[in-house]
Design a protein around this motif. Structure first.
Motif, PDB file in Angstrom:
ATOM      1  N   LEU A  35       0.834  -1.202   0.000  1.00  0.00           N
ATOM      2  CA  LEU A  35       0.000   0.000   0.000  1.00  0.00           C
ATOM      3  C   LEU A  35       0.868   1.251   0.000  1.00  0.00           C
ATOM      4  CD1 LEU A  35      -2.753   1.435   0.231  1.00  0.00           C
ATOM      5  CD2 LEU A  35      -2.533   1.192   2.716  1.00  0.00           C
ATOM      6  N   PHE A  36       1.908   1.250   0.826  1.00  0.00           N
ATOM      7  CA  PHE A  36       2.821   2.394   0.852  1.00  0.00           C
ATOM      8  C   PHE A  36       3.499   2.571  -0.506  1.00  0.00           C
ATOM      9  CE2 PHE A  36       3.741   2.217   5.734  1.00  0.00           C
ATOM     10  CZ  PHE A  36       2.471   2.718   5.987  1.00  0.00           C
ATOM     11  N   ALA A  37       3.919   1.467  -1.139  1.00  0.00           N
ATOM     12  CA  ALA A  37       4.565   1.553  -2.455  1.00  0.00           C
ATOM     13  C   ALA A  37       3.606   2.133  -3.491  1.00  0.00           C
ATOM     14  CB  ALA A  37       5.048   0.172  -2.896  1.00  0.00           C
ATOM     15  N   VAL A  72       9.589  11.316  -1.557  1.00  0.00           N
ATOM     16  CA  VAL A  72       8.981  10.491  -2.592  1.00  0.00           C
ATOM     17  C   VAL A  72       9.984  10.309  -3.727  1.00  0.00           C
ATOM     18  CG1 VAL A  72       7.128  10.387  -4.320  1.00  0.00           C
ATOM     19  CG2 VAL A  72       6.656  11.305  -2.038  1.00  0.00           C
ATOM     20  N   GLY A  73      10.139   9.074  -4.173  1.00  0.00           N
ATOM     21  CA  GLY A  73      11.043   8.806  -5.289  1.00  0.00           C
ATOM     22  C   GLY A  73      10.955   7.354  -5.700  1.00  0.00           C
ATOM     23  N   GLY A  74      11.551   7.062  -6.830  1.00  0.00           N
ATOM     24  CA  GLY A  74      11.547   5.696  -7.334  1.00  0.00           C
ATOM     25  C   GLY A  74      12.222   4.729  -6.380  1.00  0.00           C
ATOM     26  N   GLY A  75      13.289   5.171  -5.736  1.00  0.00           N
ATOM     27  CA  GLY A  75      13.978   4.321  -4.767  1.00  0.00           C
ATOM     28  C   GLY A  75      13.094   3.932  -3.605  1.00  0.00           C
ATOM     29  N   ALA A  76      12.249   4.869  -3.169  1.00  0.00           N
ATOM     30  CA  ALA A  76      11.333   4.579  -2.062  1.00  0.00           C
ATOM     31  C   ALA A  76      10.299   3.536  -2.473  1.00  0.00           C
ATOM     32  CB  ALA A  76      10.646   5.866  -1.596  1.00  0.00           C
ATOM     33  N   VAL A  77       9.837   3.612  -3.721  1.00  0.00           N
ATOM     34  CA  VAL A  77       8.879   2.616  -4.224  1.00  0.00           C
ATOM     35  C   VAL A  77       9.539   1.244  -4.252  1.00  0.00           C
ATOM     36  CG1 VAL A  77       7.480   1.892  -6.195  1.00  0.00           C
ATOM     37  CG2 VAL A  77       7.596   4.321  -5.583  1.00  0.00           C
ATOM     38  N   VAL A  78      10.738   1.175  -4.801  1.00  0.00           N
ATOM     39  CA  VAL A  78      11.462  -0.098  -4.886  1.00  0.00           C
ATOM     40  C   VAL A  78      11.711  -0.647  -3.484  1.00  0.00           C
ATOM     41  CG1 VAL A  78      13.663  -1.149  -5.552  1.00  0.00           C
ATOM     42  CG2 VAL A  78      12.497   0.401  -7.122  1.00  0.00           C
ATOM     43  N   ARG A  79      12.125   0.209  -2.555  1.00  0.00           N
ATOM     44  CA  ARG A  79      12.368  -0.220  -1.175  1.00  0.00           C
ATOM     45  C   ARG A  79      11.122  -0.846  -0.567  1.00  0.00           C
ATOM     46  NH1 ARG A  79      12.628   4.619   1.822  1.00  0.00           N
ATOM     47  NH2 ARG A  79      10.383   4.381   1.752  1.00  0.00           N
ATOM     48  N   ASP A  80       9.977  -0.193  -0.737  1.00  0.00           N
ATOM     49  CA  ASP A  80       8.749  -0.717  -0.134  1.00  0.00           C
ATOM     50  C   ASP A  80       8.293  -2.020  -0.786  1.00  0.00           C
ATOM     51  OD1 ASP A  80       8.722   1.253   1.756  1.00  0.00           O
ATOM     52  OD2 ASP A  80       7.048   2.378   0.901  1.00  0.00           O
ATOM     53  N   VAL A  81       8.480  -2.149  -2.093  1.00  0.00           N
ATOM     54  CA  VAL A  81       8.142  -3.406  -2.762  1.00  0.00           C
ATOM     55  C   VAL A  81       9.071  -4.516  -2.268  1.00  0.00           C
ATOM     56  CG1 VAL A  81       8.111  -4.615  -4.991  1.00  0.00           C
ATOM     57  CG2 VAL A  81       7.098  -2.334  -4.788  1.00  0.00           C
ATOM     58  N   ALA A  82      10.357  -4.204  -2.133  1.00  0.00           N
ATOM     59  CA  ALA A  82      11.315  -5.200  -1.630  1.00  0.00           C
ATOM     60  C   ALA A  82      10.979  -5.601  -0.194  1.00  0.00           C
ATOM     61  CB  ALA A  82      12.730  -4.651  -1.712  1.00  0.00           C
ATOM     62  N   LEU A  83      10.638  -4.638   0.638  1.00  0.00           N
ATOM     63  CA  LEU A  83      10.247  -4.956   2.015  1.00  0.00           C
ATOM     64  C   LEU A  83       8.989  -5.815   2.041  1.00  0.00           C
ATOM     65  CD1 LEU A  83      10.944  -1.598   3.901  1.00  0.00           C
ATOM     66  CD2 LEU A  83      12.072  -3.799   4.263  1.00  0.00           C
ATOM     67  N   ALA A  84       8.028  -5.493   1.182  1.00  0.00           N
ATOM     68  CA  ALA A  84       6.801  -6.291   1.116  1.00  0.00           C
ATOM     69  C   ALA A  84       7.131  -7.736   0.771  1.00  0.00           C
ATOM     70  CB  ALA A  84       5.836  -5.701   0.088  1.00  0.00           C
ATOM     71  N   GLY A  85       7.988  -7.921  -0.230  1.00  0.00           N
ATOM     72  CA  GLY A  85       8.366  -9.276  -0.615  1.00  0.00           C
ATOM     73  C   GLY A  85       9.100 -10.006   0.490  1.00  0.00           C
ATOM     74  N   ALA A  86      10.026  -9.318   1.124  1.00  0.00           N
ATOM     75  CA  ALA A  86      10.797  -9.944   2.219  1.00  0.00           C
ATOM     76  C   ALA A  86       9.892 -10.330   3.382  1.00  0.00           C
ATOM     77  CB  ALA A  86      11.891  -8.981   2.687  1.00  0.00           C
ATOM     78  N   ILE A  87       8.994  -9.455   3.749  1.00  0.00           N
ATOM     79  CA  ILE A  87       8.097  -9.748   4.876  1.00  0.00           C
ATOM     80  C   ILE A  87       7.134 -10.885   4.509  1.00  0.00           C
ATOM     81  CG2 ILE A  87       6.287  -8.820   6.368  1.00  0.00           C
ATOM     82  CD1 ILE A  87       7.694  -6.062   6.083  1.00  0.00           C
TER      83      ILE A  87
END
Length: 127
Positions: A77-79, A104-119
């Motif tokens: 949701l954050f991503a 806000v930036g592309g890196g933040a989107v990627v970070r949140d998607v990566a965190l979602a996957g890891a969790i």
């Protein structure tokens, strides 16, 4: 492996909440980036984010698979919210992801998607 992952990822959720609490004024103001126009709506959005992150951090660390899946959904949701901000030309605007200085930036989107996957994979890791 699972225990370490739960501690690390739950810790990241708790750290995100803690940084919002540590810089509450700027973190609350950053909610305007996502369309929360009034001070009351910004305070409410900030409070919901902080409470959700703390509750899910506790659940993830405590071993709740449900909390892990909900935390992954929250990160998605954050991503999506950050992606929406990018599409509306808000790159560089404050996002409060990790305190008032986050943007806000592309890196933040990627970070949140990566965190979602890891969790999301935590519940299936070997104990």
């Amino acid at each position: 492996m699972e225990t370490v992952a739960r501690l690390v990822l739950g810790g990241l959720l708790a750290w995100s909440a803690a940084t919002k609490l540590a810089d509450a004024r700027r973190s609350t103001a950053a909610m305007a980036t996502f369309g929360f126009a009034t001070p009351a709506s910004r305070r409410l959005a900030w409070a919901v984010a902080v409470v959700a992150e703390i509750a899910l951090a506790v659940g993830v660390v405590a071993g709740s698979d449900r909390a892990a899946y909900l935390a992954a959904a929250l990160m998605l949701l954050f991503a999506l919210t950050l992606g929406s901000g990018l599409m509306r030309g808000r790159a560089g605007a404050p996002c409060a992801c990790f305190g008032g200085g986050s943007t806000v930036g592309g890196g933040a989107v990627v970070r949140d998607v990566a965190l979602a996957g890891a969790i999301a994979v935590v519940p299936v890791l070997p104990s």
